[in-house]
Design a protein around this motif. Sequence first.
Motif, PDB file in Angstrom:
ATOM      1  N   LEU A  46      39.700   1.315  35.942  1.00  0.00           N
ATOM      2  CA  LEU A  46      39.312   1.477  37.247  1.00  0.00           C
ATOM      3  C   LEU A  46      38.895   0.389  37.936  1.00  0.00           C
ATOM      4  CD1 LEU A  46      37.549   4.795  36.522  1.00  0.00           C
ATOM      5  CD2 LEU A  46      39.696   4.390  37.702  1.00  0.00           C
ATOM      6  N   GLU A  50      34.268   2.382  40.685  1.00  0.00           N
ATOM      7  CA  GLU A  50      34.903   3.606  40.526  1.00  0.00           C
ATOM      8  C   GLU A  50      34.445   4.572  39.325  1.00  0.00           C
ATOM      9  OE1 GLU A  50      39.030   2.865  40.618  1.00  0.00           O
ATOM     10  OE2 GLU A  50      39.071   3.016  42.865  1.00  0.00           O
ATOM     11  N   ASP A  51      34.240   3.814  38.189  1.00  0.00           N
ATOM     12  CA  ASP A  51      33.870   4.755  37.002  1.00  0.00           C
ATOM     13  C   ASP A  51      32.458   5.251  37.166  1.00  0.00           C
ATOM     14  OD1 ASP A  51      32.736   2.073  37.053  1.00  0.00           O
ATOM     15  OD2 ASP A  51      32.770   2.111  34.631  1.00  0.00           O
ATOM     16  N   SER A  53      31.185   5.987  40.396  1.00  0.00           N
ATOM     17  CA  SER A  53      31.240   6.763  41.475  1.00  0.00           C
ATOM     18  C   SER A  53      31.945   8.297  40.786  1.00  0.00           C
ATOM     19  CB  SER A  53      31.949   6.458  42.821  1.00  0.00           C
ATOM     20  OG  SER A  53      33.319   5.898  42.201  1.00  0.00           O
ATOM     21  N   MET A  54      32.655   8.068  39.928  1.00  0.00           N
ATOM     22  CA  MET A  54      33.301   9.147  39.256  1.00  0.00           C
ATOM     23  C   MET A  54      32.290   9.993  38.491  1.00  0.00           C
ATOM     24  SD  MET A  54      36.557   9.419  40.363  1.00  0.00           S
ATOM     25  CE  MET A  54      37.154  10.696  39.191  1.00  0.00           C
ATOM     26  N   HIS A  55      31.567   9.345  37.753  1.00  0.00           N
ATOM     27  CA  HIS A  55      30.412   9.909  37.104  1.00  0.00           C
ATOM     28  C   HIS A  55      29.640  10.625  37.923  1.00  0.00           C
ATOM     29  CE1 HIS A  55      27.554  10.542  33.866  1.00  0.00           C
ATOM     30  NE2 HIS A  55      26.413   9.957  34.635  1.00  0.00           N
ATOM     31  N   CYS A  56      29.388  10.126  38.687  1.00  0.00           N
ATOM     32  CA  CYS A  56      28.403  10.689  40.018  1.00  0.00           C
ATOM     33  C   CYS A  56      29.216  11.931  40.511  1.00  0.00           C
ATOM     34  CB  CYS A  56      28.293   9.879  41.138  1.00  0.00           C
ATOM     35  SG  CYS A  56      27.176  10.485  42.493  1.00  0.00           S
ATOM     36  N   TYR A  57      30.548  11.880  41.055  1.00  0.00           N
ATOM     37  CA  TYR A  57      31.030  13.109  41.348  1.00  0.00           C
ATOM     38  C   TYR A  57      31.038  14.294  40.088  1.00  0.00           C
ATOM     39  CZ  TYR A  57      32.737  11.050  45.624  1.00  0.00           C
ATOM     40  OH  TYR A  57      32.729  10.643  46.920  1.00  0.00           O
ATOM     41  N   ARG A  58      31.030  13.983  38.824  1.00  0.00           N
ATOM     42  CA  ARG A  58      31.115  14.891  37.759  1.00  0.00           C
ATOM     43  C   ARG A  58      29.771  15.377  37.716  1.00  0.00           C
ATOM     44  NH1 ARG A  58      33.377  10.495  34.427  1.00  0.00           N
ATOM     45  NH2 ARG A  58      35.729  10.727  34.577  1.00  0.00           N
ATOM     46  N   CYS A  68      27.631   9.792  46.645  1.00  0.00           N
ATOM     47  CA  CYS A  68      28.421   9.101  45.404  1.00  0.00           C
ATOM     48  C   CYS A  68      29.323   8.064  46.117  1.00  0.00           C
ATOM     49  CB  CYS A  68      29.322  10.101  44.821  1.00  0.00           C
ATOM     50  SG  CYS A  68      28.523  11.373  43.804  1.00  0.00           S
ATOM     51  N   LYS A  69      29.615   8.122  47.378  1.00  0.00           N
ATOM     52  CA  LYS A  69      30.369   7.054  47.807  1.00  0.00           C
ATOM     53  C   LYS A  69      29.707   6.150  48.612  1.00  0.00           C
ATOM     54  CE  LYS A  69      34.260   6.053  51.005  1.00  0.00           C
ATOM     55  NZ  LYS A  69      35.474   5.881  50.656  1.00  0.00           N
ATOM     56  N   PHE A  73      29.022   3.911  44.964  1.00  0.00           N
ATOM     57  CA  PHE A  73      30.159   3.001  45.090  1.00  0.00           C
ATOM     58  C   PHE A  73      29.582   1.761  45.584  1.00  0.00           C
ATOM     59  CE2 PHE A  73      34.308   1.858  46.874  1.00  0.00           C
ATOM     60  CZ  PHE A  73      34.796   1.756  45.663  1.00  0.00           C
TER      61      PHE A  73
END
Length: 87
Positions: A46, A50-51, A53-58, A68-69, A73
């Motif tokens: 990634l 991105e990793d 922010s993806m953790h934040c979205y999970r 998160c963004k 990010f």
Amino acid sequence: MISKIATKVGSFALRKISNTAIDKTVQKLNKPYGEFKREIMQIKPLNVGEDKSMHCYRIMPNDTSGFCKKKVFEYEIDKYHKTKKYK
């Protein structure tokens, strides 16, 4: 009566601790497999941040505030620009 309460509290704490320990163990065991799978399938890593922010979205799947963004990010990107190091 007190022993019954202590038993219930103790069993609840033991279940919580054991479930957490099992989850962490499974994650640690699956990490090498995931990295190996990424190498075999030639999945590119990634981009910066991105990793995280993806953790934040999970954690917060319905993020309507844009935390998160906007926060996570952009913080990771700023940290990368300052240190020139990723992770």
